[in-house]
Design a protein around this motif. Structure first.
Motif, PDB file in Angstrom:
ATOM      1  N   GLY A   1     -15.782   4.116  10.036  1.00 27.15           N
ATOM      2  CA  GLY A   1     -16.925   4.977  10.333  1.00 27.15           C
ATOM      3  C   GLY A   1     -18.072   4.842   9.353  1.00 27.15           C
ATOM      4  N   THR A   2     -17.772   4.585   8.102  1.00 30.25           N
ATOM      5  CA  THR A   2     -18.814   4.485   7.073  1.00 30.25           C
ATOM      6  C   THR A   2     -18.277   3.612   5.930  1.00 30.25           C
ATOM      7  N   PRO A   3     -19.151   2.859   5.254  1.00 28.97           N
ATOM      8  CA  PRO A   3     -18.694   1.937   4.199  1.00 28.97           C
ATOM      9  C   PRO A   3     -17.797   2.558   3.126  1.00 28.97           C
ATOM     10  N   PRO A   4     -18.082   3.766   2.592  1.00 33.23           N
ATOM     11  CA  PRO A   4     -17.185   4.326   1.564  1.00 33.23           C
ATOM     12  C   PRO A   4     -15.725   4.414   2.010  1.00 33.23           C
ATOM     13  N   ASN A   5     -15.495   4.681   3.317  1.00 30.17           N
ATOM     14  CA  ASN A   5     -14.119   4.744   3.822  1.00 30.17           C
ATOM     15  C   ASN A   5     -13.424   3.395   3.696  1.00 30.17           C
ATOM     16  N   THR A   6     -14.110   2.343   4.139  1.00 27.32           N
ATOM     17  CA  THR A   6     -13.496   1.016   4.101  1.00 27.32           C
ATOM     18  C   THR A   6     -13.297   0.531   2.671  1.00 27.32           C
ATOM     19  N   ILE A   7     -14.223   0.932   1.786  1.00 24.79           N
ATOM     20  CA  ILE A   7     -14.092   0.557   0.374  1.00 24.79           C
ATOM     21  C   ILE A   7     -12.875   1.253  -0.242  1.00 24.79           C
ATOM     22  N   ALA A   8     -12.713   2.550   0.084  1.00 20.39           N
ATOM     23  CA  ALA A   8     -11.548   3.291  -0.418  1.00 20.39           C
ATOM     24  C   ALA A   8     -10.260   2.663   0.096  1.00 20.39           C
ATOM     25  N   LEU A   9     -10.259   2.299   1.394  1.00 22.79           N
ATOM     26  CA  LEU A   9      -9.069   1.717   1.996  1.00 22.79           C
ATOM     27  C   LEU A   9      -8.724   0.376   1.357  1.00 22.79           C
ATOM     28  N   LYS A  10      -9.753  -0.368   0.970  1.00 22.06           N
ATOM     29  CA  LYS A  10      -9.518  -1.672   0.317  1.00 22.06           C
ATOM     30  C   LYS A  10      -8.665  -1.494  -0.946  1.00 22.06           C
ATOM     31  N   TYR A  11      -9.053  -0.520  -1.780  1.00 16.74           N
ATOM     32  CA  TYR A  11      -8.336  -0.318  -3.043  1.00 16.74           C
ATOM     33  C   TYR A  11      -6.980   0.358  -2.828  1.00 16.74           C
ATOM     34  N   LEU A  12      -6.891   1.202  -1.801  1.00 19.56           N
ATOM     35  CA  LEU A  12      -5.613   1.873  -1.527  1.00 19.56           C
ATOM     36  C   LEU A  12      -4.568   0.907  -0.975  1.00 19.56           C
ATOM     37  N   ASN A  13      -5.034  -0.083  -0.178  1.00 16.62           N
ATOM     38  CA  ASN A  13      -4.098  -0.989   0.498  1.00 16.62           C
ATOM     39  C   ASN A  13      -4.013  -2.373  -0.131  1.00 16.62           C
ATOM     40  N   ASP A  14      -4.692  -2.573  -1.249  1.00 19.90           N
ATOM     41  CA  ASP A  14      -4.703  -3.886  -1.900  1.00 19.90           C
ATOM     42  C   ASP A  14      -3.273  -4.303  -2.269  1.00 19.90           C
ATOM     43  N   PRO A  15      -2.771  -5.424  -1.702  1.00 15.72           N
ATOM     44  CA  PRO A  15      -1.395  -5.854  -1.996  1.00 15.72           C
ATOM     45  C   PRO A  15      -1.150  -6.115  -3.475  1.00 15.72           C
ATOM     46  N   GLU A  16      -2.199  -6.476  -4.199  1.00 14.58           N
ATOM     47  CA  GLU A  16      -2.053  -6.748  -5.630  1.00 14.58           C
ATOM     48  C   GLU A  16      -2.331  -5.504  -6.483  1.00 14.58           C
ATOM     49  N   GLY A  17      -2.625  -4.392  -5.802  1.00 15.36           N
ATOM     50  CA  GLY A  17      -2.917  -3.156  -6.522  1.00 15.36           C
ATOM     51  C   GLY A  17      -1.984  -2.030  -6.096  1.00 15.36           C
ATOM     52  N   LEU A  18      -2.559  -1.007  -5.445  1.00 16.50           N
ATOM     53  CA  LEU A  18      -1.776   0.176  -5.071  1.00 16.50           C
ATOM     54  C   LEU A  18      -0.833  -0.096  -3.897  1.00 16.50           C
ATOM     55  N   ASN A  19      -1.288  -0.929  -2.940  1.00 16.53           N
ATOM     56  CA  ASN A  19      -0.471  -1.357  -1.795  1.00 16.53           C
ATOM     57  C   ASN A  19       0.188  -0.164  -1.086  1.00 16.53           C
ATOM     58  N   LEU A  20      -0.627   0.844  -0.729  1.00 14.91           N
ATOM     59  CA  LEU A  20      -0.097   2.059  -0.113  1.00 14.91           C
ATOM     60  C   LEU A  20       0.108   1.929   1.391  1.00 14.91           C
ATOM     61  N   GLY A  21      -0.564   0.949   2.004  1.00 13.91           N
ATOM     62  CA  GLY A  21      -0.360   0.707   3.436  1.00 13.91           C
ATOM     63  C   GLY A  21      -0.822   1.835   4.333  1.00 13.91           C
ATOM     64  N   ILE A  22      -1.948   2.491   3.993  1.00 13.05           N
ATOM     65  CA  ILE A  22      -2.491   3.555   4.851  1.00 13.05           C
ATOM     66  C   ILE A  22      -3.142   2.924   6.073  1.00 13.05           C
ATOM     67  N   GLY A  23      -2.672   3.294   7.271  1.00 11.75           N
ATOM     68  CA  GLY A  23      -3.152   2.688   8.506  1.00 11.75           C
ATOM     69  C   GLY A  23      -4.309   3.452   9.128  1.00 11.75           C
TER      70      GLY A  23
END
Length: 503
Positions: free
Chosen positions: A232-254
Motif C-alpha cells: 500500500g505504501t513504501p514504508p510498509n514494504t521497507i519494513a517488510l524487507k527488514y522483517l523478512n530478510d533471510p540474512e537478518g530477522l527472517n520472520l516470514g510475515i506474509g
C-alpha cells in the motif's frame, strides 16, 4: 500599429514589471537553493574529514566514516530538498560505489588503508531488491486498470450503494479511496479519485464546507488506506524487507498475516475520519447526484486484467499456503500483461521510476550501514539495553512521524529502518515483552503513513492542495487530528498484539 495606441507605454510597463517580478522570484529560489546546497556540501565534507576519534565509536574505519558522511548528506539533502528525493538517492548510490566499494577509486579505496570495502555488486543489487519488484508489480496493475477503464468502473459500482445523501457519499469516497490505496499507489489513487470528484464539486455550493470535506477526504483516505497491505505504501514494504530478510530477522510475515491485523485498523480509522470531517466541515447541501465518467472496455484485454488481478490478490493472501512469496507474486501481472500485450513499452514509461530510485537509494544506504558493521558499532556505543522497550517503541514512532511530515515518508523509513533493526537486535530478548522487533518496525511504518499535516507531507496531500479547495490551515488541522489518532491507535494495537505474541 500598436505604437498608435496611446496606452501602449502603460501596457509595456506592466509586462516589464511582471517580467522583473518573475526574474526576482527565480533569482530568490536559485539563491535559496545555492545556500542549501552549500550547507549540505560543507557539512558532508566536515564529517568526511573529522578525526575518527571525534565520533565516539571504537574502531571506526575510514570507510565507515565516509558512510557516516554520506548518511549525513542524504539526510540533509532530503530534509532541505536541494534536489528531488530520487536524485538524492541516485547520488547516494554513486557516492557509495565510488568511495566505499571494491569498485571505487583505486587511490582512495585500498582495503589495507581504509578498511573493509562494500561489494559493488551488492550496492547495485539494491535496485533489483525483491521489494522493488513489489513496487513495479503494483504500478503495472494500476496502469492496466487505467487502460481498460476498470478503475472508473469499480468506483461507479462501489460508490452506488452509498446513495446520494451528501454525508454517505463522503463515506463512500473515504472507503473506496482507502480500498484502492491498499493495492494501487496512493498517489495514483488520489489523482483518480480527485478526478471523479470534479462533477461533485460543481453540484456543491462554493460558499459551503462540503467541497472542502470532499477534497480533504481523498488524501486522508489514501494515506490511511496504504497501511492496509504490504504494497500500500513504501514504508510498509521497507519494513517488510527488514522483517523478512533471510540474512537478518527472517520472520516470514506474509501478505495475509499483515492484512489480518492492519485491515481492521484501517477500516476503523476511515470511519473515525468520516465522523471528524463531517463534524468539522458540515454539508449545507444534503444530497448529491453522483456522475463518474469513464467506461469499462468490453474486450479480451479487460478480461485478462480482471482475471489476473483476482489471481494476484488470491496469491498474495495465500502466500503462506502456496509457498510463493509476495515479491514473486508481484511479477505475475507483469509477465501476463507483457506476454498478452495488455501493456507495451510506452506503458513502462508510466511506472513511477522516481519512487523506485528513491527507495533503492535508501536500501543502498541501509546495506552500507549494516555490511560495513557501522550500524552495529554505533548501536553498541549507545546503552540501548538500559532503555525501556516501550520507550523505544514511542520514541521511534515520534521521530518517524516528525520527519515524515517534512520529508518523504519513504526517505524517513529508508533512514530509520536499518538503524532500528540493529537497535532492536542489540536489545535481544528484552523486546519480547512488546512482541519483539516486528512491533517496533511496523509501528514506525504506521507512523510514517500517519504524517499528513503539510501539503508536502505526502503526494496525495499535494494533489488535494493543488485543487485550491483546501487551505494549508485546514489540511494541518485535519492532518494533525487524524494523524495523531492513527499513530496512537496503530501503536496501541501493535503493542497489544505484541504482548499477546500474535505478531
Amino acid at each position: 500599429m500598436f505604437k498608435k495606441f496611446h496606452g501602449f507605454h502603460l501596457l509595456e510597463s506592466h509586462y516589464k514589471m511582471r517580467l522583473e517580478q518573475v526574474n526576482a522570484q527565480r533569482k530568490k529560489i536559485l539563491t535559496n537553493t545555492a545556500i542549501k546546497a552549500a550547507v549540505v556540501i560543507l557539512m558532508t565534507l566536515l564529517i568526511w574529514n573529522l578525526p575518527s576519534d571525534s565520533f565516539g565509536i571504537e574502531g571506526l574505519t575510514i570507510v565507515q566514516q565516509r558512510i557516516i558522511a554520506i548518511f549525513a548528506f542524504a539526510t540533509l539533502a532530503w530534509v532541505l530538498e536541494v534536489v528531488p528525493a530520487w536524485a538524492t538517492s541516485v547520488a547516494v548510490i554513486g557516492l557509495l560505489l565510488i568511495f566505499t566499494s571494491d569498485s571505487g577509486l583505486v587511490f582512495l579505496c585500498r582495503p589495507e588503508e581504509v578498511g573493509t570495502l562494500l561489494s559493488y555488486k551488492s550496492v547495485m543489487a539494491t535496485f533489483a531488491d525483491p521489494v522493488i519488484m513489489l513496487f513495479i508489480g503494483g504500478f503495472i496493475l494500476a496502469i492496466a486498470a487505467g487502460k481498460t477503464g476498470i478503475d472508473a468502473y469499480l468506483a461507479k459500482v462501489l460508490l452506488r450503494p452509498f446513495g446520494n445523501k451528501s454525508e454517505n457519499v463522503l463515506l463512500g469516497f473515504l472507503l473506496i479511496t482507502g480500498l484502492f490505496s491498499m493495492f494501487v499507489s496512493n498517489t495514483a489513487t488520489a489523482a483518480m479519485m480527485l478526478t471523479f470528484l470534479a462533477p461533485v464539486f460543481k453540484q456543491l455550493p462554493p460558499e459551503g464546507k462540503g467541497r472542502m470535506a470532499m477534497a480533504l477526504s481523498i488524501p486522508v483516505a489514501a494515506n490511511l488506506g496504504g497501511m492496509g497491505t504490504p504494497i500500500g505504501t513504501p514504508p510498509n514494504t521497507i519494513a517488510l524487507k527488514y522483517l523478512n530478510d533471510p540474512e537478518g530477522l527472517n520472520l516470514g510475515i506474509g501478505f495475509g498475516e499483515w492484512m489480518m491485523f492492519m485491515l481492521p485498523l484501517v477500516i476503523v480509522l476511515l470511519f473515525i475520519s468520516w465522523i471528524i470531517i463531517k463534524k468539522l466541515y458540515p454539508f449545507t447541501q444534503k444530497t448529491i447526484n453522483l456522475q463518474i465518467e469513464g467506461e469499462l472496455q468490453k474486450d479480451a484485454r479487460t478480461k485478462i486484467v480482471i482475471v489476473t488481478f483476482i489471481l494476484t490478490v488470491i496469491l498474495w493472501l495465500l502466500d503462506s499456503v502456496s509457498g510463493i512469496n509476495s515479491y514473486t507474486v508481484a511479477l505475475v501481472p507483469f509477465v501476463i500483461f507483457s506476454v498478452t500485450g495488455v501493456i507495451d513499452r510506452r506503458d513502462l514509461e508510466e511506472v513511477n521510476w522516481s519512487v523506485i530510485w528513491m527507495v533503492a537509494g535508501g536500501f543502498a544506504l541501509g546495506y552500507a550501514l549494516n555490511a560495513s558493521g557501522l550500524a552495529k558499532q554505533a548501536v553498541s556505543s549507545i546503552p540501548f539495553g538500559e532503555f525501556s522497550p516501550l520507550a523505544i517503541l514511542i520514541l521511534a514512532g515520534l521521530i518517524c512521524y516528525g520527519l515524515s511530515n517534512f520529508i518523504s515518508n519513504s526517505a524517513t523509513a529508508a533512514l530509520l529502518m536499518p538503524i532500528l533493526t540493529v537497535v532492536c537486535m542489540a536489545m535481544g530478548d528484552k523486546l519480547n515483552i512488546i512482541g519483539g522487533t516486528s512491533t517496533v518496525l511496523i509501528s514506525v511504518a504506521v507512523a510514517a503513513s500517519s504524517a499528513m499535516v503539510l501539503p508536502i507531507s505526502t503526494p496525495p496531500n499535494a494533489l488535494a492542495f493543488a485543487t485550491n479547495l483546501i487551505s494549508q490551515k485546514d489540511m494541518a488541522r485535519i492532518g494533525l487530528i487524524i494523524g495523531i489518532l492513527s499513530m496512537v491507535m496503530g501503536g496501541t494495537l501493535l503493542y497489544v498484539l505484541g504482548t499477546m505474541h500474535i505478531i
